[in-house]
Motif scaffolding. Sequence first.
Motif, PDB file in Angstrom:
ATOM      1  N   ILE A 152     -19.276 -19.309  62.092  1.00 44.16           N
ATOM      2  CA  ILE A 152     -19.167 -17.877  61.806  1.00 44.16           C
ATOM      3  C   ILE A 152     -20.486 -17.391  61.227  1.00 44.16           C
ATOM      4  N   ARG A 153     -20.908 -16.231  61.692  1.00 44.25           N
ATOM      5  CA  ARG A 153     -22.105 -15.594  61.158  1.00 44.25           C
ATOM      6  C   ARG A 153     -21.757 -14.192  60.652  1.00 44.25           C
ATOM      7  N   PHE A 154     -22.496 -13.751  59.631  1.00 46.20           N
ATOM      8  CA  PHE A 154     -22.201 -12.480  58.964  1.00 46.20           C
ATOM      9  C   PHE A 154     -23.345 -11.501  59.200  1.00 46.20           C
ATOM     10  N   ASN A 155     -22.977 -10.236  59.460  1.00 46.99           N
ATOM     11  CA  ASN A 155     -23.986  -9.184  59.642  1.00 46.99           C
ATOM     12  C   ASN A 155     -24.356  -8.589  58.290  1.00 46.99           C
ATOM     13  N   PHE A 156     -25.320  -9.223  57.622  1.00 42.14           N
ATOM     14  CA  PHE A 156     -25.756  -8.716  56.324  1.00 42.14           C
ATOM     15  C   PHE A 156     -26.521  -7.404  56.465  1.00 42.14           C
ATOM     16  N   SER A 157     -27.085  -7.175  57.644  1.00 33.51           N
ATOM     17  CA  SER A 157     -27.873  -5.968  57.871  1.00 33.51           C
ATOM     18  C   SER A 157     -27.624  -5.460  59.282  1.00 33.51           C
ATOM     19  N   GLU A 158     -27.511  -4.143  59.423  1.00 31.55           N
ATOM     20  CA  GLU A 158     -27.307  -3.565  60.746  1.00 31.55           C
ATOM     21  C   GLU A 158     -28.545  -3.693  61.619  1.00 31.55           C
ATOM     22  N   SER A 159     -29.692  -3.895  61.006  1.00 30.90           N
ATOM     23  CA  SER A 159     -30.946  -3.936  61.763  1.00 30.90           C
ATOM     24  C   SER A 159     -31.422  -5.351  62.068  1.00 30.90           C
ATOM     25  N   ALA A 160     -30.640  -6.348  61.650  1.00 30.81           N
ATOM     26  CA  ALA A 160     -31.049  -7.738  61.879  1.00 30.81           C
ATOM     27  C   ALA A 160     -29.892  -8.518  62.492  1.00 30.81           C
ATOM     28  N   ALA A 161     -30.214  -9.651  63.079  1.00 28.18           N
ATOM     29  CA  ALA A 161     -29.193 -10.493  63.699  1.00 28.18           C
ATOM     30  C   ALA A 161     -28.275 -11.083  62.636  1.00 28.18           C
ATOM     31  N   ALA A 162     -27.042 -11.338  63.036  1.00 34.47           N
ATOM     32  CA  ALA A 162     -26.108 -11.995  62.118  1.00 34.47           C
ATOM     33  C   ALA A 162     -26.625 -13.387  61.769  1.00 34.47           C
ATOM     34  N   GLU A 163     -26.302 -13.856  60.581  1.00 36.95           N
ATOM     35  CA  GLU A 163     -26.768 -15.165  60.136  1.00 36.95           C
ATOM     36  C   GLU A 163     -25.673 -15.852  59.339  1.00 36.95           C
ATOM     37  N   PRO A 164     -25.762 -17.171  59.169  1.00 36.82           N
ATOM     38  CA  PRO A 164     -24.735 -17.889  58.410  1.00 36.82           C
ATOM     39  C   PRO A 164     -24.571 -17.326  57.002  1.00 36.82           C
ATOM     40  N   PHE A 165     -23.342 -17.355  56.502  1.00 35.83           N
ATOM     41  CA  PHE A 165     -23.063 -16.889  55.145  1.00 35.83           C
ATOM     42  C   PHE A 165     -24.002 -17.543  54.130  1.00 35.83           C
ATOM     43  N   GLY A 166     -24.244 -18.839  54.329  1.00 31.55           N
ATOM     44  CA  GLY A 166     -25.006 -19.608  53.357  1.00 31.55           C
ATOM     45  C   GLY A 166     -26.434 -19.142  53.169  1.00 31.55           C
ATOM     46  N   LYS A 167     -26.953 -18.306  54.071  1.00 31.36           N
ATOM     47  CA  LYS A 167     -28.310 -17.779  53.901  1.00 31.36           C
ATOM     48  C   LYS A 167     -28.405 -16.909  52.659  1.00 31.36           C
ATOM     49  N   ARG A 168     -27.294 -16.295  52.267  1.00 28.32           N
ATOM     50  CA  ARG A 168     -27.295 -15.395  51.102  1.00 28.32           C
ATOM     51  C   ARG A 168     -26.333 -15.834  50.001  1.00 28.32           C
ATOM     52  N   LEU A 169     -25.298 -16.568  50.385  1.00 24.11           N
ATOM     53  CA  LEU A 169     -24.233 -16.901  49.433  1.00 24.11           C
ATOM     54  C   LEU A 169     -24.200 -18.407  49.210  1.00 24.11           C
ATOM     55  N   PRO A 170     -24.583 -18.877  48.035  1.00 27.06           N
ATOM     56  CA  PRO A 170     -24.684 -20.321  47.810  1.00 27.06           C
ATOM     57  C   PRO A 170     -23.347 -21.052  47.800  1.00 27.06           C
ATOM     58  N   GLN A 171     -22.251 -20.324  47.709  1.00 26.28           N
ATOM     59  CA  GLN A 171     -20.952 -21.003  47.756  1.00 26.28           C
ATOM     60  C   GLN A 171     -20.581 -21.453  49.173  1.00 26.28           C
ATOM     61  N   VAL A 172     -21.233 -20.903  50.190  1.00 25.59           N
ATOM     62  CA  VAL A 172     -20.842 -21.158  51.572  1.00 25.59           C
ATOM     63  C   VAL A 172     -21.833 -22.118  52.231  1.00 25.59           C
ATOM     64  N   HIS A 173     -21.296 -23.109  52.953  1.00 25.83           N
ATOM     65  CA  HIS A 173     -22.109 -24.142  53.592  1.00 25.83           C
ATOM     66  C   HIS A 173     -21.779 -24.242  55.070  1.00 25.83           C
ATOM     67  N   ASP A 174     -22.813 -24.477  55.870  1.00 20.59           N
ATOM     68  CA  ASP A 174     -22.583 -24.773  57.291  1.00 20.59           C
ATOM     69  C   ASP A 174     -21.957 -26.152  57.430  1.00 20.59           C
ATOM     70  N   VAL A 175     -22.570 -27.122  56.782  1.00 15.17           N
ATOM     71  CA  VAL A 175     -22.040 -28.476  56.692  1.00 15.17           C
ATOM     72  C   VAL A 175     -22.276 -28.947  55.268  1.00 15.17           C
ATOM     73  N   LEU A 176     -21.592 -30.003  54.874  1.00 15.40           N
ATOM     74  CA  LEU A 176     -21.700 -30.476  53.504  1.00 15.40           C
ATOM     75  C   LEU A 176     -21.560 -31.986  53.469  1.00 15.40           C
ATOM     76  N   VAL A 177     -22.379 -32.623  52.652  1.00  9.13           N
ATOM     77  CA  VAL A 177     -22.287 -34.069  52.467  1.00  9.13           C
ATOM     78  C   VAL A 177     -22.027 -34.350  50.997  1.00  9.13           C
ATOM     79  N   LYS A 178     -21.067 -35.194  50.748  1.00  9.43           N
ATOM     80  CA  LYS A 178     -20.698 -35.568  49.378  1.00  9.43           C
ATOM     81  C   LYS A 178     -20.876 -37.074  49.232  1.00  9.43           C
ATOM     82  N   GLN A 179     -21.532 -37.501  48.166  1.00  9.45           N
ATOM     83  CA  GLN A 179     -21.691 -38.926  47.915  1.00  9.45           C
ATOM     84  C   GLN A 179     -20.619 -39.377  46.934  1.00  9.45           C
TER      85      GLN A 179
END
Length: 553
Positions: A152-179
């Motif tokens: 899922i990608r979010f339209n943070f700006s009407e003038s730019a392409a949608a991008e992953p939530f995680g680009k702006r919101l640190p709670q959201v991850h594309d993938v995650l690794v836990k040790q």
Amino acid sequence: MWPNKSLLLATVVTALAACSAAPTSETPAGAEPAPSAHFRILQVNDSYKIEGLENGGVGGFARLRTLRRQLQADATPVLLLHGGDFLFPSVMSKYLQADAMVQVMNLLDGAPAAFDNEMMAVFGNHEFDTPDAGVLLRRIVQSDFSWISSNIRFNFSESAAAEPFGKRLPQVHDVLVKQIGGAKVGFFGITLDSRKQPYIEFDYDLPARRNAIRSAIDRLQSQGAAAIVALTHQDFDQDQWLAREYPEVNLIVGGHEHFFIEKQIGNTWITKADADNKSAIVHDVYLAGGKVSSSHRKIDLDQTIAKDPQVAAEVERQLQRLAGLFDKQGKDLKQVLGYTEHLLEGVEPAVRGRETALGNFLADTMRERMQTDIAFTNGGGIRINDNIPPGPVTLYDMEGLFYYDNKLVSFALTGQQLLDVLNNSVSKTHLGDGRFLQVSGIRFGYHAEPQADGGVKYRVEAGDVRIRPRGAKQDQALDLHKTYSVASTDFIWEHGSSDDYAIFGKGKGKTSPRRLDDGTAIGFRQTVEAALAKLPQRTITQRVEGRIVRLAP
């Protein structure tokens, strides 16, 4: 520009399911031994009522907190994973904009001011119910837990392409690794695209979904993940597809269906719990010698599990907060509008899979108001997702039943068209799909035929259907050439094609049957409340009586 928030990055993990062995190679001679670890996954999905079902008697978040604490008692790491759908829809979220839900979920670690590094949620389709993107963003920022989304990608700006939530919101991850211990476990998230909003773009058509999944797995493997978990919110058949296409995924922790499911495809387990925390699934996962193994068990969150006092207090505070909003409008959520003689099952596995007393009452009321031969309403439109025990029916119950207040319509169908409608109604009975119809003025049976691929095909034959037209004293055989008057909701009449009812749909070349009513907007909720007020002793007497029957093979 959406401001960044300095919240801790959470690494919640997932792993394998019951009794499965991942296809992992042995450690080569002379190489360092593969890392080992043991941890647990506590899995829930589709949570709508913070208090649980049946006035808090079953399920709920306070019991989930207790179970989590019990699982942590022996110091084994416990990861809490939510399979999506919790912001919406519910009466509370409708009026409080999902704020109450997040406040309660933030307490599931027992630490009100801390970020929960061992909790993660995937987006459900209903997370995007609100057309106001700001509501969704505020709830994400408010969350003291991680979100995951790989498609899922979010339209943070009407003038730019949608991008992953995680680009702006640190709670959201594309993938995650836990040790965990010396082992790395990775996860990714996939959400179906059934709730499209202008601010969201999905990679969910098949080519895009394949790319998203392949990219996520490759990234996790490149980071050394010894086990991979998919956290998904999609139809069960698509979870099975994922397991077949990507056997390197050890476990699929799913949501979207509202009842317990477990199935193994190859070495991959797929699991889903009952909605509203009525049940949870606990996985014990072991990584040793380069292999992954696990077992899982279903735990019912009933009255044998005590409610956590801290979470229970917050639940009560939020319920009082909701009641306060209604008080300001001169309404009492506890107001008794009538009574029911029998249990009115409104949980989705019931109204979306079998005849219910609640469905009978709603369809009967619709048929009487519109003066038609038959009536039907789809289980997906009955939104209470709770049972009303014998006794009072309250304003709060009505708010839940009519989360969407559709209007009533009437139209004509031939017997053949009606038979086609019934066949579609039962076509996904095993999945609890919202297309399933609750009916009045009609009785029918359906056949369940096992298929070679392990699935089931459902079929209604003309001889299985009996109709009681308005004014008739006895049931009659379905006449494929006769025309019957039908009452239903404007949603089905206009949008039924979205549930594969080919005869219902407006626009794009689709034409619904001509309406028989005069076009007056007749509210479904208003009709039901008026009918309830006129019943003897204001008491609903409908019960399950054999209107819909699954026939023996």
